[in-house]
Each structure stands twice: as C-alpha cells, then as structure tokens.
Design a protein around this motif. Structure first.
Motif, mmCIF file in Angstrom:
data_model
loop_
_atom_site.group_PDB
_atom_site.id
_atom_site.type_symbol
_atom_site.label_atom_id
_atom_site.label_comp_id
_atom_site.label_asym_id
_atom_site.label_seq_id
_atom_site.Cartn_x
_atom_site.Cartn_y
_atom_site.Cartn_z
ATOM 1 N N VAL A 59 -5.035 0.233 21.361
ATOM 2 C CA VAL A 59 -4.446 0.808 20.156
ATOM 3 C C VAL A 59 -3.114 0.127 19.876
ATOM 4 C CG1 VAL A 59 -3.516 2.893 19.093
ATOM 5 C CG2 VAL A 59 -5.581 3.016 20.489
ATOM 6 N N ASP A 60 -2.956 -0.336 18.659
ATOM 7 C CA ASP A 60 -1.698 -0.954 18.242
ATOM 8 C C ASP A 60 -0.918 0.040 17.386
ATOM 9 O OD1 ASP A 60 -2.280 -3.374 19.489
ATOM 10 O OD2 ASP A 60 -3.392 -4.108 17.750
ATOM 11 N N TYR A 61 0.348 0.225 17.728
ATOM 12 C CA TYR A 61 1.218 1.084 16.932
ATOM 13 C C TYR A 61 1.913 0.201 15.895
ATOM 14 C CZ TYR A 61 0.417 4.260 20.829
ATOM 15 O OH TYR A 61 -0.171 5.044 21.789
ATOM 16 N N ILE A 62 1.416 0.269 14.689
ATOM 17 C CA ILE A 62 1.879 -0.619 13.626
ATOM 18 C C ILE A 62 2.990 0.069 12.843
ATOM 19 C CG2 ILE A 62 1.152 -2.013 11.660
ATOM 20 C CD1 ILE A 62 -1.733 -1.706 12.673
ATOM 21 N N SER A 63 4.091 -0.622 12.656
ATOM 22 C CA SER A 63 5.183 -0.057 11.868
ATOM 23 C C SER A 63 4.780 0.014 10.398
ATOM 24 C CB SER A 63 6.444 -0.904 12.024
ATOM 25 O OG SER A 63 6.227 -2.208 11.520
ATOM 26 N N SER A 64 5.408 0.918 9.677
ATOM 27 C CA SER A 64 5.052 1.118 8.267
ATOM 28 C C SER A 64 5.269 -0.142 7.440
ATOM 29 C CB SER A 64 5.881 2.276 7.688
ATOM 30 O OG SER A 64 5.632 3.471 8.390
ATOM 31 N N LYS A 66 4.697 -3.112 8.171
ATOM 32 C CA LYS A 66 3.652 -4.126 8.363
ATOM 33 C C LYS A 66 2.288 -3.688 7.834
ATOM 34 C CE LYS A 66 5.845 -6.244 12.406
ATOM 35 N NZ LYS A 66 5.681 -6.633 13.837
ATOM 36 N N LEU A 67 2.210 -2.503 7.281
ATOM 37 C CA LEU A 67 0.944 -2.020 6.728
ATOM 38 C C LEU A 67 0.744 -2.601 5.329
ATOM 39 C CD1 LEU A 67 1.157 1.710 7.860
ATOM 40 C CD2 LEU A 67 -0.406 -0.020 8.750
ATOM 41 N N LYS A 68 -0.354 -3.285 5.144
ATOM 42 C CA LYS A 68 -0.624 -3.972 3.879
ATOM 43 C C LYS A 68 -1.566 -3.144 3.004
ATOM 44 C CE LYS A 68 1.734 -7.482 5.370
ATOM 45 N NZ LYS A 68 3.087 -7.744 4.813
ATOM 46 N N PRO A 69 -1.510 -3.338 1.693
ATOM 47 C CA PRO A 69 -2.449 -2.635 0.806
ATOM 48 C C PRO A 69 -3.870 -3.165 0.965
ATOM 49 C CG PRO A 69 -1.065 -4.156 -0.436
ATOM 50 C CD PRO A 69 -0.520 -4.139 0.950
ATOM 51 N N PHE A 70 -4.832 -2.353 0.544
ATOM 52 C CA PHE A 70 -6.234 -2.763 0.587
ATOM 53 C C PHE A 70 -6.558 -3.636 -0.622
ATOM 54 C CE2 PHE A 70 -6.377 1.352 2.892
ATOM 55 C CZ PHE A 70 -6.895 0.901 4.097
ATOM 56 N N GLU A 71 -7.498 -4.538 -0.419
ATOM 57 C CA GLU A 71 -7.964 -5.341 -1.552
ATOM 58 C C GLU A 71 -8.841 -4.509 -2.483
ATOM 59 O OE1 GLU A 71 -9.900 -8.814 -0.145
ATOM 60 O OE2 GLU A 71 -8.096 -9.679 0.784
ATOM 61 N N ASP A 72 -9.628 -3.601 -1.898
ATOM 62 C CA ASP A 72 -10.511 -2.751 -2.699
ATOM 63 C C ASP A 72 -10.379 -1.306 -2.218
ATOM 64 O OD1 ASP A 72 -12.420 -1.650 -4.304
ATOM 65 O OD2 ASP A 72 -14.126 -2.728 -3.435
ATOM 66 N N PRO A 73 -9.310 -0.609 -2.593
ATOM 67 C CA PRO A 73 -9.090 0.752 -2.093
ATOM 68 C C PRO A 73 -10.175 1.737 -2.506
ATOM 69 C CG PRO A 73 -7.548 0.223 -3.857
ATOM 70 C CD PRO A 73 -8.238 -1.046 -3.500
ATOM 71 N N ASN A 97 -4.621 4.839 10.656
ATOM 72 C CA ASN A 97 -3.823 3.741 10.104
ATOM 73 C C ASN A 97 -4.227 3.437 8.665
ATOM 74 O OD1 ASN A 97 -2.064 3.169 12.257
ATOM 75 N ND2 ASN A 97 -3.626 1.967 13.316
ATOM 76 N N ASP A 98 -5.507 3.624 8.359
ATOM 77 C CA ASP A 98 -5.943 3.473 6.965
ATOM 78 C C ASP A 98 -5.320 4.554 6.084
ATOM 79 O OD1 ASP A 98 -7.453 1.273 7.616
ATOM 80 O OD2 ASP A 98 -9.356 2.360 7.747
ATOM 81 N N VAL A 99 -5.212 5.772 6.627
ATOM 82 C CA VAL A 99 -4.543 6.852 5.888
ATOM 83 C C VAL A 99 -3.106 6.455 5.573
ATOM 84 C CG1 VAL A 99 -3.675 9.222 6.068
ATOM 85 C CG2 VAL A 99 -5.996 8.690 6.817
ATOM 86 N N ARG A 100 -2.462 5.838 6.506
ATOM 87 C CA ARG A 100 -1.082 5.392 6.298
ATOM 88 C C ARG A 100 -1.009 4.356 5.177
ATOM 89 N NH1 ARG A 100 1.006 3.159 11.736
ATOM 90 N NH2 ARG A 100 2.998 3.238 10.610
ATOM 91 N N ARG A 101 -1.960 3.438 5.172
ATOM 92 C CA ARG A 101 -1.974 2.400 4.130
ATOM 93 C C ARG A 101 -2.235 3.011 2.756
ATOM 94 N NH1 ARG A 101 -5.971 -2.153 6.432
ATOM 95 N NH2 ARG A 101 -5.277 -3.269 4.548
ATOM 96 N N PHE A 102 -3.144 3.975 2.709
ATOM 97 C CA PHE A 102 -3.396 4.657 1.439
ATOM 98 C C PHE A 102 -2.150 5.414 0.970
ATOM 99 C CE2 PHE A 102 -8.035 4.293 2.299
ATOM 100 C CZ PHE A 102 -8.436 3.840 1.046
ATOM 101 N N SER A 103 -1.474 6.082 1.902
ATOM 102 C CA SER A 103 -0.301 6.878 1.535
ATOM 103 C C SER A 103 0.809 6.009 0.957
ATOM 104 C CB SER A 103 0.220 7.634 2.761
ATOM 105 O OG SER A 103 -0.760 8.511 3.269
ATOM 106 N N LEU A 104 0.987 4.838 1.520
ATOM 107 C CA LEU A 104 2.096 3.981 1.113
ATOM 108 C C LEU A 104 1.772 3.119 -0.101
ATOM 109 C CD1 LEU A 104 3.297 2.812 4.656
ATOM 110 C CD2 LEU A 104 4.343 4.548 3.190
#
Length: 306
Positions: A59-64, A66-73, A97-104
């Motif tokens: 498991v990687d703990y990714i900082s906020s 470094k979270l990138k947007p999705f190409e096709d959300p 982590n996907d939830v985090r990307r969606f939130s941001l």
C-alpha cells in the motif's frame, strides 16, 4: 554276600557344555569430511525461513498533491462502490485513493453517491488493518477539502456525525501514525467548514466519557473559535462557549486545558472589545452573573493567567 562295585552305586549326570559369551564389537562408521570437528549432540539447527513481508508493504500512502485527475471520470465512477465493498483490502485501499481523486478533481461526479461512499469510509476506519484505516482517514481529509459544508447536508443517515466521532476516536489512539493522520483530518474539517454549524456538532463531545476524545474535541473547538470574528462569537453565544470550556479547564490532559484557556481568552477579547472603562471588572461581573460560582471562578482565573 557279594558286594556291588562302588562305581555302579552312584550315577553321574553329564555336564552341559558352557555357552560362550557373545562379544559385541562396536562398528565404527566412517565420518564424512564435513562432520569432523562438529559436536554431534549440539549440531547447529537450520536457520528459520525469513519472515514474510509486512502486509502493508503493498500500500502506498499518496499525498494529496500527487493525486492526478482521471482521464474519463464518468466511466471510472461506475465501479467505485464495487471496489470499496471488495473483500480484498488492497483493492479497497486503491478505491479509497480513487475517492480522494474524485473529491479533489471531480467532486460533481462523486456527489450523487458521496453519502454512500462516506458510510463505507467510516466502516473502513474501524478495520483493524492499519493501512486500510489510515487510507480511509486520508480520504476523509480530501473529502473535507473537496466538499466542505456540503457534508452537513447528509442529515438523514447521520454520516457526518459518525465520521466526526470516528476521527475523534482515531485521533485518540496509541498508534502514532493513525493518530497523526486523524489530527490532520480534523484540521481539514475545521478549515473547510464554517465555525457556527461545526461548533454545534462538536459541542456534544466536550463531556465525552473518553478523556482523550474530550481533549481532541476541545482542540477542534479552539481552532474553530480562533477563526471567528466578534460578531460570530456573540452569535453563537458567549455564555455557551464559556460553558463548553469550563469542563476542560480542569481536565487531566494538558492538551484539553490549553485548548479551553484559548477558548476562554477568545471570548474575553470579544466581550471586552467595546468595554473602554474597567474591562476586567465588567468581565468578572459578566462571568459571575452568567455562570455558576465554581465556573465563574475557573473562568476568571484562566483569564488572569494569560
């Protein structure tokens, strides 16, 4: 009378042949060259196999940042809930982590299912696996940053109250890395939600049975009050804030006592802002008329120590 010969009078029995003793000759086995110089009774036991890698290693703990947007959300959101409900905990962490990307980056896409996602997130916080617990707390922080006061709209399920309680409990744990992450999440909550509605949520925890939860609640209240202007403090209620602080002024934990003194001093500044003459006397009179004698004494003493 004729006598018999003596030789015929006694009969003799023949002696049995003696058995020869068997001699056991030890057979010496030839030692292998590798056995010389080794004590056979205390030969070294084979080394145990190396321990397996820790379960959290994958498991990687990714900082906020470094979270990138999705190409096709729109396409990615379709399998989000299924991933969160997976029995594979690594898959759940990936989905968090996907939830985090969606939130941001795609909060509007996540909003229709956010309440359900938060219910699953709260459940993940109770998981004994530390990696899953920490990742869910990190997701809560990004949800606060992405949605802010919109989270207070979920009143039917009470999911915000459940999330708040879990964060206070996790911030009170002995596991340092979980505790620190929960503290960060509580700070994100204070920074993104207006003080007045948040104080109404936090006020119920100042008398919690767990002294650490009381302390963490007092810290969040103090941080929230420090953001408020004079008008907001008066709108919430000077007496109400003082009553919230009095219980923590004599608490066992220094963290709670310090937070309570900060709350009291913020109220004191708001009260005395327009008191040009004898502000201290006016303050003491206000405390004595609004609080019980014990509470008033504690509040006056706290201001005097500043």
């Amino acid at each position: 009378m004729a006598l018999r010969p003596i030789d015929n009078a006694l009969t003799t029995t023949p002696e049995r042949p003696k058995k020869q003793a068997k001699l056991s000759i030890p057979i010496q086995t030839q030692k292998k060259p590798s056995d010389f110089g080794v004590n056979e009774e205390k030969k070294a036991s084979p080394l145990p196999p190396p321990p397996p890698p820790p379960a959290d290693a994958s498991v990687d703990y990714i900082s906020s940042e470094k979270l990138k947007p999705f190409e096709d959300p729109e396409s990615k959101i379709q399998g989000l809930v299924e991933g969160l409900e997976s029995k594979d905990w690594v898959k759940v962490c990936e989905s968090l982590n996907d939830v985090r990307r969606f939130s941001l980056h795609h909060s509007t896409v996540l909003l229709p299912i956010l309440e359900k996602v938060m219910l699953i997130l709260v459940k993940a916080m109770n998981n004994p696996r530390s990696a899953l617990c920490k990742t869910s707390i990190m997701a809560a922080s990004d949800i606060f940053n992405g949605f802010g006061e919109k989270l207070l709209d979920f009143t039917d399920s009470g999911v915000f109250d459940r999330l708040l309680l879990q964060l206070l409990l996790k911030a009170s744990q002995d596991k340092k890395f979980v505790c620190e992450e929960a503290d960060k999440s509580l700070k994100s909550m204070v920074n993104t939600i207006a003080p007045l509605p948040l104080l109404n949520k936090l006020s119920g925890y100042v008398n919690h049975g767990n002294l650490r939860v009381r302390a963490k609640a007092a810290v969040s209240i103090s941080n929230s009050v420090s953001k408020m202007g004079v008008d907001e403090i008066k709108e919430f209620g000077l007496v109400k804030l003082l009553q919230m602080a009095t219980g923590s002024l004599n608490d066992r934990l220094p963290e709670a006592r310090e937070a309570a003194r900060s709350i009291v001093f913020s109220v004191y500044k708001a009260f005395t802002e327009n008191e040009a003459e004898n502000p201290v006397e006016a303050w003491q009179s206000f405390c004595q008329s609004s609080l019980s004698p014990i509470q008033a004494q504690s509040i006056i003493k706290a201001v005097g120590s500043q």
